[in-house]
Each structure stands twice: as structure tokens, then as C-alpha cells.
Design a protein around this motif. Structure first.
Motif, PDB file in Angstrom:
ATOM      1  N   LEU A 212       0.642  -1.189   0.072  1.00 24.67           N
ATOM      2  CA  LEU A 212       0.127  -0.020  -0.017  1.00 24.67           C
ATOM      3  C   LEU A 212       0.744   1.450   0.040  1.00 24.67           C
ATOM      4  O   LEU A 212       0.260   2.393   0.467  1.00 24.67           O
ATOM      5  N   GLY A 213       1.986   1.209  -0.510  1.00 20.62           N
ATOM      6  CA  GLY A 213       3.060   2.312  -0.380  1.00 20.62           C
ATOM      7  C   GLY A 213       3.588   2.742   0.719  1.00 20.62           C
ATOM      8  O   GLY A 213       3.978   3.913   0.922  1.00 20.62           O
ATOM      9  N   GLY A 214       3.536   1.859   1.823  1.00 19.61           N
ATOM     10  CA  GLY A 214       4.378   1.957   2.783  1.00 19.61           C
ATOM     11  C   GLY A 214       3.775   3.030   3.700  1.00 19.61           C
ATOM     12  O   GLY A 214       5.000   3.942   4.223  1.00 19.61           O
ATOM     13  N   PRO A 215       2.786   3.099   4.072  1.00 18.81           N
ATOM     14  CA  PRO A 215       2.305   4.210   5.179  1.00 18.81           C
ATOM     15  C   PRO A 215       3.131   4.180   6.402  1.00 18.81           C
ATOM     16  O   PRO A 215       2.977   3.072   7.211  1.00 18.81           O
ATOM     17  N   LEU A 216       3.682   5.225   6.943  1.00 19.48           N
ATOM     18  CA  LEU A 216       4.638   5.049   8.233  1.00 19.48           C
ATOM     19  C   LEU A 216       3.724   5.859   9.336  1.00 19.48           C
ATOM     20  O   LEU A 216       2.880   6.427   9.286  1.00 19.48           O
ATOM     21  N   GLY A 217       4.146   4.870  10.434  1.00 22.79           N
ATOM     22  CA  GLY A 217       3.256   5.379  11.560  1.00 22.79           C
ATOM     23  C   GLY A 217       4.221   5.111  12.820  1.00 22.79           C
ATOM     24  O   GLY A 217       4.011   4.985  14.125  1.00 22.79           O
ATOM     25  N   VAL A 218       5.556   5.281  12.647  1.00 18.52           N
ATOM     26  CA  VAL A 218       6.692   4.984  13.639  1.00 18.52           C
ATOM     27  C   VAL A 218       7.672   6.072  13.741  1.00 18.52           C
ATOM     28  O   VAL A 218       7.583   6.962  12.606  1.00 18.52           O
ATOM     29  N   GLY A 219       8.574   6.396  14.590  1.00 16.37           N
ATOM     30  CA  GLY A 219       9.500   7.170  14.712  1.00 16.37           C
ATOM     31  C   GLY A 219       8.593   8.722  14.600  1.00 16.37           C
ATOM     32  O   GLY A 219       7.888   9.130  15.373  1.00 16.37           O
ATOM     33  N   PRO A 220       9.118   9.668  13.695  1.00 15.63           N
ATOM     34  CA  PRO A 220       8.497  10.809  13.639  1.00 15.63           C
ATOM     35  C   PRO A 220       7.117  11.163  12.998  1.00 15.63           C
ATOM     36  O   PRO A 220       6.335  12.000  13.016  1.00 15.63           O
ATOM     37  N   TYR A 221       6.547   9.943  12.638  1.00 13.59           N
ATOM     38  CA  TYR A 221       5.348   9.594  11.927  1.00 13.59           C
ATOM     39  C   TYR A 221       4.169   9.097  12.989  1.00 13.59           C
ATOM     40  O   TYR A 221       4.709   8.323  13.761  1.00 13.59           O
ATOM     41  N   ARG A 222       2.951   9.794  12.838  1.00 14.11           N
ATOM     42  CA  ARG A 222       1.960   9.184  13.609  1.00 14.11           C
ATOM     43  C   ARG A 222       1.099   8.700  12.433  1.00 14.11           C
ATOM     44  O   ARG A 222       0.498   9.398  11.504  1.00 14.11           O
ATOM     45  N   ARG A 223       0.640   7.521  12.729  1.00 18.26           N
ATOM     46  CA  ARG A 223      -0.493   6.753  11.523  1.00 18.26           C
ATOM     47  C   ARG A 223      -1.543   7.704  11.053  1.00 18.26           C
ATOM     48  O   ARG A 223      -1.842   7.838  10.039  1.00 18.26           O
TER      49      ARG A 223
END
Length: 343
Positions: A212-223
Motif C-alpha cells: 500500500l505504498g508504505g504508510p509510516l506510523g513510527v519514529g516522527p510519523y503518527r499513523r
């Protein structure tokens, strides 16, 4: 593999054993278009382990192997070393085709690796891969997943930033279409604009967006904060008719789910509820004829078992028509990866 670092969650068989679900709609034909095989320096996942998962009640007719730097040649020219992986997987596919291991045609399609930074010289590697694959080689994956935060790391290699815009990489990319080969794209959602530009520059090359295009929710990213920019990029990418998308990979740590921290594995209903916004966005944007569910095993096995995972997908597709279900679970993968056989 000296210095190997495994960025994936560990597979805990005793933890997964608590997750006992019967397969939903067990007769629905499935092609699993994304799994790996490996042995040394990682917990073993070879044909026996794959078939132990696929025999969990779902009707898995065939699978597609995707490169994971397994069994590279130990010597010879560096660009040709990935042929060792293709030879290894072609052998596994031949074993599965014998019928001695059951009806599932494991590794009926092979997505290998070639270093596109070789530019036009990569043609020799690609042609050798086609020969080595014995009629099963379908395309390559050259991982481009990069982010400035080390907490987002999800692969055993770290590519340079901006790789898809590199002139040599694009020269190599131009060699795929003449050979009828596809490109599996593994990246993170902030890189989707780069892939959009690449897809527009090479409209005749089939591109498959992994996970799905690698949606990030770790590190500086919030899901939750990543959702809107990811959604906007997905909708724009879907305007490129040469792009299809794999629906899966959300049981990786990088998405920000914490199912692996629970005392027991999540149910298929838990996973379907958590993943619904992402899955439905992709299906709405691309349509079922350009979407295919994927296991991403054994990587996603750190959070769920195979039977429950496909149950989650079936729950997500419960409102689809029979034709749409056929596309999502079998037909799109069969067409994209040229997997022949009756469903």
C-alpha cells in the motif's frame, strides 16, 4: 551473511498458537502475490514452512516469490550474484510443480533483483535472470525505501535517498519494458511523489506498488497524521494506468500497529477494523482490477498467522461482488504476474 541485521519482528510460534481461526469462505481461489523464502541468518522459511501456512484452510492455488537477498551467489561478478536467488527459487517452484507437496504452485512467479544503477548495462543481468527463472521470472524489485529517521528501517539494506530520480537508475529502468518485465516498488509514503514521476516517465512499464505504498506510523510519523498525505498521493498515483497495488504489509512494525505487544494475537476482525481505511482507499482509487491482497510472509508473521490474515482480507472484501472478490484474491495477481491455471 556477516553483519546481517534483521529489522523484522520475531516470529513467536507459541504466541501465534493462541490464534485459532477457521478459514472464512475456504473455497475462494487465491493467488498470494508476495512472500519470501530464506534460511541462513534469518529464522528458516523455506517450502515446508510456506506450505504449513498455506495449508491453514484457504484455497491457495499459487504464489509469487519476491526478492529478499536470499541465496545470492558467493562469487563471480557482483551484478550477477542475484541470479543465485532466482536459481534457488526456480528449484523450489519445480518441487511444488511436481505435485508431491500438494496442489499449491509455490513460486509460480518470481520477482528477483537487478541493480538498476548499472544503467543500460543491466540488460545483460535481466536477460540472464529470464533464463535462470525457467519461464517463471516476471520482474524485479529494487528497494528504494528510505527515510531520514532510523526508526523507520524495514529492510536489510539502506538505499540512498532520491534513488528513483537518479539518471543511471532510470536508464536501467528503461530496460524493463522491452523485456516485458515489471517493477515492484517498495518505498515509504513520503516517497510516493517520486514513484508518480517515474510511472509517468515510463508509462509502458508495469509497476506494482508493494504494501500500500508504505504508510509510516513510527519514529516522527503518527499513523493518523500520515493518512491524509498518503491518501492524496495514492489517488494521484492511481491516475497512472500502468500501476497496480498490493494490499498488505500493514502487519509490519513500520505502520505503527502494536498487535505484537498484545498477550495474544489479534483476531481477523481486529485487523480488518484497524486496516479498513487504508485498504478501502486503495481499492476505491485503483479499482479491484488493479488491486491484489498479499501475505508478505513471513515478515507479517510477527503479528499474525496466515489463516487469520486472509480471514481479515475476506472480512474487508465482504461487501464486494463475486467478480470484485475474484479480482482482489486471484485474477489481478494472475494477470499482472502471468500466472496461468484454472481458478
Amino acid at each position: 551473511m556477516a553483519g546481517f541485521h534483521n529489522p523484522h519482528l520475531p516470529v513467536r510460534d507459541d504466541w501465534l498458537a493462541q490464534q485459532a481461526e477457521e478459514a472464512i469462505d475456504p473455497g475462494l481461489p487465491i493467488i498470494d502475490p508476495h512472500h519470501h523464502l530464506w534460511d541462513v541468518a534469518r529464522p528458516r522459511y523455506l517450502l515446508d514452512e510456506l506450505l504449513a501456512d498455506t495449508r491453514g484452510g484457504h484455497n491457495i492455488l499459487a504464489t509469487v516469490f519476491v526478492e529478499c537477498r536470499a541465496m545470492y551467489r558467493a562469487g563471480g561478478p557482483e551484478p550477477m550474484r542475484p541470479l543465485g536467488e532466482t536459481a534457488f527459487v526456480a528449484g523450489v517452484a519445480a518441487m511444488a510443480e511436481s505435485g508431491l507437496y500438494g496442489p499449491t504452485r509455490a513460486c509460480a512467479g518470481i520477482v528477483g533483483h537487478a541493480d538498476l544503477r548499472l544503467g543500460h548495462a543491466v540488460r545483460e543481468v535481466l536477460e540472464a535472470q529470464l533464463v535462470t527463472g525457467g519461464g517463471r521470472f516476471r520482474g524485479i524489485r529494487h528497494i528504494t525505501a528510505w527515510d531520514a529517521s532510523p526508526e523507520t528501517r524495514s529492510t536489510t539494506i539502506i538505499p540512498p535517498p532520491g534513488l528513483m530520480s537518479d539518471a543511471a537508475f532510470q536508464q536501467g529502468f528503461s530496460e524493463l519494458e522491452p523485456l516485458g518485465l515489471s517493477f515492484d516498488a517498495w518505498l515509504y509514503h513520503p516517497q510516493l511523489p517520486e514513484l508518480i514521476a517515474l510511472a509517468r516517465r515510463f508509462p509502458g512499464t508495469r509497476i506494482i506498488l508493494d504494501h500500500l505504498g508504505g504508510p509510516l506510523g513510527v519514529g516522527p510519523y503518527r499513523r493518523e497524521e500520515s493518512f491524509a498525505p498518503w491518501r492524496d498521493s495514492i489517488r494521484e498515483l492511481a491516475r497512472c494506468p500502468n500501476v497496480a497495488v498490493k494490499l498488505g504489509g500493514l502487519a509490519m512494525r513500520t505502520h505503527g500497529n502494536a498487535f505484537h505487544e498484545r498477550p495474544a494475537p489479534p483476531s481477523s476482525a481486529d485487523m480488518a477494523d484497524a486496516w479498513r481505511p487504508w485498504m478501502e482507499t486503495c481499492i476505491e482509487a485503483f479499482g479491484p482490477d488493479r488491486c491484489m491482497f498479499e501475505s508478505n510472509f513471513p515478515v507479517d508473521k510477527g503479528m499474525t498467522g496466515y489463516t487469520a490474515l486472509w480471514n481479515a482480507f475476506k472480512r474487508l472484501a465482504s461487501g464486494a461482488s463475486p467478480g470484485e472478490k475474484a479480482a482482489l484474491f486471484h485474477d489481478t495477481a494472475a494477470r499482472i504476474y502471468n500466472i496461468k491455471g484454472e481458478a
